[in-house]
Enzyme design. Structure first.
Site, PDB file in Angstrom:
ATOM      1  N   HIS A  47      35.176  46.614  47.758  1.00 60.48           N
ATOM      2  CA  HIS A  47      34.947  46.828  47.027  1.00 60.48           C
ATOM      3  C   HIS A  47      35.392  45.663  46.155  1.00 60.48           C
ATOM      4  O   HIS A  47      36.561  45.704  45.479  1.00 60.48           O
ATOM      5  CB  HIS A  47      34.979  48.055  46.226  1.00 60.48           C
ATOM      6  CG  HIS A  47      34.259  48.375  44.661  1.00 60.48           C
ATOM      7  ND1 HIS A  47      35.181  48.623  43.554  1.00 60.48           N
ATOM      8  CD2 HIS A  47      33.175  47.471  44.544  1.00 60.48           C
ATOM      9  CE1 HIS A  47      34.477  48.600  42.259  1.00 60.48           C
ATOM     10  NE2 HIS A  47      33.303  48.444  42.419  1.00 60.48           N
ATOM     11  N   ASP A  85      30.755  40.583  42.095  1.00 63.25           N
ATOM     12  CA  ASP A  85      29.408  40.936  41.556  1.00 63.25           C
ATOM     13  C   ASP A  85      28.780  39.581  40.581  1.00 63.25           C
ATOM     14  O   ASP A  85      30.038  38.649  40.563  1.00 63.25           O
ATOM     15  CB  ASP A  85      30.419  42.022  39.960  1.00 63.25           C
ATOM     16  CG  ASP A  85      30.195  43.370  40.571  1.00 63.25           C
ATOM     17  OD1 ASP A  85      29.539  44.281  40.464  1.00 63.25           O
ATOM     18  OD2 ASP A  85      32.334  43.597  40.487  1.00 63.25           O
ATOM     19  N   HIS A 138      33.234  40.847  37.205  1.00 64.49           N
ATOM     20  CA  HIS A 138      32.540  41.885  36.583  1.00 64.49           C
ATOM     21  C   HIS A 138      31.608  42.380  35.476  1.00 64.49           C
ATOM     22  O   HIS A 138      31.087  42.703  35.946  1.00 64.49           O
ATOM     23  CB  HIS A 138      33.318  43.432  37.745  1.00 64.49           C
ATOM     24  CG  HIS A 138      32.438  44.530  37.589  1.00 64.49           C
ATOM     25  ND1 HIS A 138      32.596  45.161  36.119  1.00 64.49           N
ATOM     26  CD2 HIS A 138      31.983  45.207  38.204  1.00 64.49           C
ATOM     27  CE1 HIS A 138      32.943  46.420  35.936  1.00 64.49           C
ATOM     28  NE2 HIS A 138      31.551  46.904  37.392  1.00 64.49           N
ATOM     29  N   GLU A 192      25.978  42.345  44.196  1.00 66.82           N
ATOM     30  CA  GLU A 192      25.247  42.888  42.878  1.00 66.82           C
ATOM     31  C   GLU A 192      25.139  42.061  42.215  1.00 66.82           C
ATOM     32  O   GLU A 192      25.852  41.562  41.372  1.00 66.82           O
ATOM     33  CB  GLU A 192      26.747  43.892  42.567  1.00 66.82           C
ATOM     34  CG  GLU A 192      25.797  44.502  41.714  1.00 66.82           C
ATOM     35  CD  GLU A 192      27.017  45.861  40.845  1.00 66.82           C
ATOM     36  OE1 GLU A 192      28.332  46.169  41.405  1.00 66.82           O
ATOM     37  OE2 GLU A 192      27.112  45.803  39.422  1.00 66.82           O
TER      38      GLU A 192
END
Ligand code: G3P
Ligand code: MG
Length: 246
Positions: free
Chosen positions: A10, A39, A52, A112
């Site tokens: 992550h 992200d 992010h 993402e």
């Protein structure tokens, strides 16, 4: 269904290096991760960078909204010093820089789409063509995820062949309709609110289930026991070391 690893790093390895930087992704690969999540966000002038938060303040020496900053401003920021002086000079990566690194390391990735209001479709329209162009077909097929249904619908139009995941904090009541309409392969849940019954229901309907962010080995064991397919974790190295148990 596309194959995904059980453990996804992550934002890279954000306990050992500043999150969402090339150093963090390199660290994740060094920790043994085969996939990373990152992200993707839009600058004011519609370039895609890896970041992010809505605001620059926490993870860089900038201030204010990412959406208000130009690409030139964003890429001049230091994204390492806030974490440790050892990472001074680490920059906010461009999407191209991150994808180049993944390609060279053979890393799979989950992009993402981190949208700001009103530019959900635009982010997909800018990011997907870059990723389609730069992805080496020999690497694992990427996973595209978002909390934004608008962004996922755009991703479906632009890159229908790439699997998609619908992110959510709490399972939305209309998940069946949304998952079918967006043609996602996975539902990606906040592990805090996920229940065993939900995992059974989602998997029973033919979807993968991934849980974020799982940083506790015992919790990972429980989630995998429920049938969760993959976890996003800040400690990929530790999770992989324990993976015989998971
Ligand atoms: O994609 C999983 C996870 O990254 C979603 O939440 O806030 O960490 O981007 P967040
Ligand atoms: Mg994320």
């Amino acid at each position: 269904m596309a194959k995904f690893p059980r453990i996804i790093a992550h934002r890279g390895s954000p306990r050992a290096a500043p999150e969402n930087t090339l150093a963090s992704f390199r660290q994740a690969a060094g920790d043994g991760a085969t996939w990373v999540e990152f992200d993707a966000a839009l600058t004011a002038d519609s370039r895609v960078v890896i970041f992010h938060d809505d605001e620059l303040d926490r993870t860089s020496d900038g201030a204010g909204l990412m959406a208000d900053a130009t690409f030139e401003q964003v890429t001049a920021l230091d994204a390492g010093s806030w974490f440790s002086p050892a990472f001074k000079g680490e920059m906010i990566p461009t999407l191209e820089e991150a994808l180049e690194l993944f390609a060279s390391l053979g890393l799979g990735f989950n992009m993402e789409l981190k949208t700001d209001r009103g530019r959900e479709v635009e982010l997909a329209q800018v990011a997907l063509p870059i990723a389609l162009d730069m992805w080496p077909g020999t690497n694992p097929t990427p996973l595209i995820s978002s909390f934004s249904r608008e962004a996922l619908a755009a991703a479906k139009d632009i890159a229908p062949q790439w699997p998609r995941a619908h992110l959510f904090d709490r399972l939305p009541e209309d998940w069946r309709q949304a998952a079918a309409a967006l043609d996602v392969v996975s539902l990606n849940a906040n592990q805090k609110h996920l229940t065993r019954e939900q995992v059974m229901e989602l998997r029973g309907a033919g979807y993968a289930v991934m849980a974020y962010t799982v940083n506790d080995l015992a919790r990972a064991e429980i989630l995998f026991g429920w049938g969760v397919d993959a976890i996003f974790t800040d400690i990929a190295g530790e999770m992989l070391a324990a993976s015989a148990k998971l």
